[in-house]
Design a protein around this motif. Structure first.
Motif: not given
Lengths: 407, 107
Positions: A77, A90, A95
């Motif tokens: 991520k 963010s 998400q």
């Protein structure tokens, strides 16, 4: 209550582990752009590159560790934005996560070549797991390898590839390796070391072009020389990864500026490791240090502060490098030295002590681990030393620090 | 699978399961024994994994090499005969039940 840590290398993982050790009761979220478990970086240019370290031993902690410690490890991520007002981050998968405390452990990114041909296939860099895996794969079909850069990475990669039986050329822009951080004595030792092992080391050469068609074929230098290359590996430094901090308005200047507790200009946000720029109270200068020691020690300072104990950071910097069977260890920072003292025990064992106004500020040791360790114990306050004892291999080095008469 | 017992500075004992072939340092780090930090990752460069091997286990240990001995001599003020760097001890079947005394970290 939650603490989000962006970046899961040495600094980020240490911060997460320390928060739990110190009883942090909130959520701990550790976000990594890498898709593999958090790993050690030093072996990437050494044992892991040589394929003699199994992957399981590269991981900083086993997978179960994160579960046992209730650390929410998010792999693969990327954080795209920090909203300081809302206290949210963010992610690239849309998400949005809330934090009470945020730790930036974003590290550094490689500096890339800019000469013509730099984008050819076969030009590599070494910073992360994927880089080393890519190099390992390409090495299967490569014999002639040109390594560019005379810092730790260039030297370690050259040594690793030479061990693997490759024909290695090492191109240095400067007149000697480690020219920014070490004295000639250390540089000359390393030049000799690599030459003896068969590396073609070229000093004072400026790369002007990577030559090839689709794929690299050679490296050309300013003096018109061409070095045949099946692949090129450049180790020409890194730049701090400070984009997220910059975007959200934190103070940055060659790194994210932090105070003695690793707090940025927003006191709910900390920055640690390669990406942080801090004032060292002992050396009395603004520093950004790229090392495992700095990453782990700053992680401890930040997590301790988040748990309510504010202890200023003043750790002694130390570094190490393994090349062939030789071990280079450094304690302290040599910049600004005005004198050196050499302690030579054998042809292959020496220590170079760096002094500024008679105070010891750093030491480089080659195959002299005892001198490194003793110096590291004493160097934290830049002590005055007995230079005669420093230089005398027959005298106990400890006494150079305790018997300073005659300085 | 091997059982290894760490005796912490406060005399609390923690027994963990280790893999054959792992170093004693890695076993400690994997199990969050905080006094053994193993900062250099186990390449015998930092001495942050100093420990004492319980006397009863002395015979089952390979002797320290020169590099380890020099690091220990330089790093540890009150070095003892059973002082070792945990990164240089690789565990095998013989070590099942090993007892290791962990000092406060000097760093």
């Amino acid at each position: 209550m939650s603490c989000i840590i962006i970046g899961a290398s040495h600094a980020g993982v240490q911060a997460a582990a320390n928060l739990r050790r110190q009883g942090y009761a909130g959520k701990v979220i550790l976000i990594s752009a890498d898709t593999v478990l958090p790993y050690q970086r030093p072996p990437l240019s050494k044992a892991f590159l040589q394929n003699v370290l199994p992957e399981q031993k590269l991981w900083l902690r086993p997978e179960t560790f994160y579960q046992q410690k209730d650390i929410d490890l998010m792999l693969g991520k990327r954080v795209t934005n920090i909203d300081r007002e809302q206290r949210t981050v963010s992610l690239d998968d849309m998400q949005c996560l809330s934090y009470d405390k945020l730790i930036l452990a974003t590290g550094a990114s490689i500096r890339r070549l800019t000469v013509p041909g730099s984008d050819l296939s076969g030009v590599h860099y070494l910073r992360d797991y994927q880089d080393t895996m890519g190099i390992r794969d390409s090495l299967k079909k490569a014999h002639n390898v040109v390594v560019i850069g005379g810092g730790y990475i260039g030297l370690e990669v050259a040594a690793s590839l030479q061990k693997l039986g490759k024909n290695v050329t090492l191109l240095l822009k400067h007149d000697r390796p480690l020219s920014h951080i070490s004295n000639n004595v250390v540089s000359d030792y390393l030049t000799q070391l690599h030459t003896t092992h068969g590396v073609n080391i070229q000093l004072n050469v400026v790369v002007t072009e990577i030559i090839g068609v689709d794929k690299v074929l050679a490296v050309e230098t300013e003096n018109g020389q061409r070095y045949p290359a099946d692949m090129v590996i450049a180790g020409i430094g890194v730049v701090p990864e400070q984009q997220l901090a910059e975007q959200c308005g934190l103070d940055v200047n060659n790194g994210i500026r932090v105070n003695e507790y690793m707090q940025t200009s927003d006191h709910n946000i900390y920055a640690i490791g390669d990406c942080s720029s801090f004032y060292h109270p002992v050396y009395q200068k603004q520093l950004r240090i790229e090392s495992v020691q700095n990453a782990t020690d700053q992680a401890k300072t930040a997590s301790t502060a988040i748990c309510g104990q504010f202890v200023p950071y003043s750790a002694t910097a130390w570094f190490w490098s393994d090349q062939y069977d030789d071990k280079l260890q450094t304690a302290g920072l040599s910049e600004g030295y005005d004198e050196i003292v050499i302690r030579q025990e054998t042809e292959k064992s020496l220590a170079v002590f760096y002094l500024a106004q008679n105070q010891l500020i750093a030491v480089d040791t080659i195959n002299q681990p005892k001198s490194f360790m003793i110096s590291r114990k004493y160097i934290h306050n830049l002590p005055k030393v007995n230079k005669v004892i420093l230089a005398d291999k027959n005298q106990d080095l400890n006494s150079a620090f305790t018997e300073i008469a005659g300085v | 699978m091997l059982n290894i017992t760490f005796v912490l500075p406060d005399k609390n004992e923690i027994t963990v399961v280790a893999n054959e072939g792992d170093s004693l340092m890695q076993t400690a780090v994997d199990n969050d024994i905080e006094q053994i930090s193993g900062d250099c990752g186990g390449c015998c460069s930092c001495a942050t994994c100093h420990c004492f091997i319980d006397d009863k286990w002395k015979a089952k240990m390979m002797a320290a090499d020169d590099m380890e001995t020099e690091l220990l001599e330089g790093a540890i003020d009150n070095m003892q005969e059973n002082s070792r760097l945990a990164c240089q001890i690789f565990l095998n079947k013989e070590h099942d039940g090993l007892v290791v005394h962990v000092p406060e970290s000097s760093w």
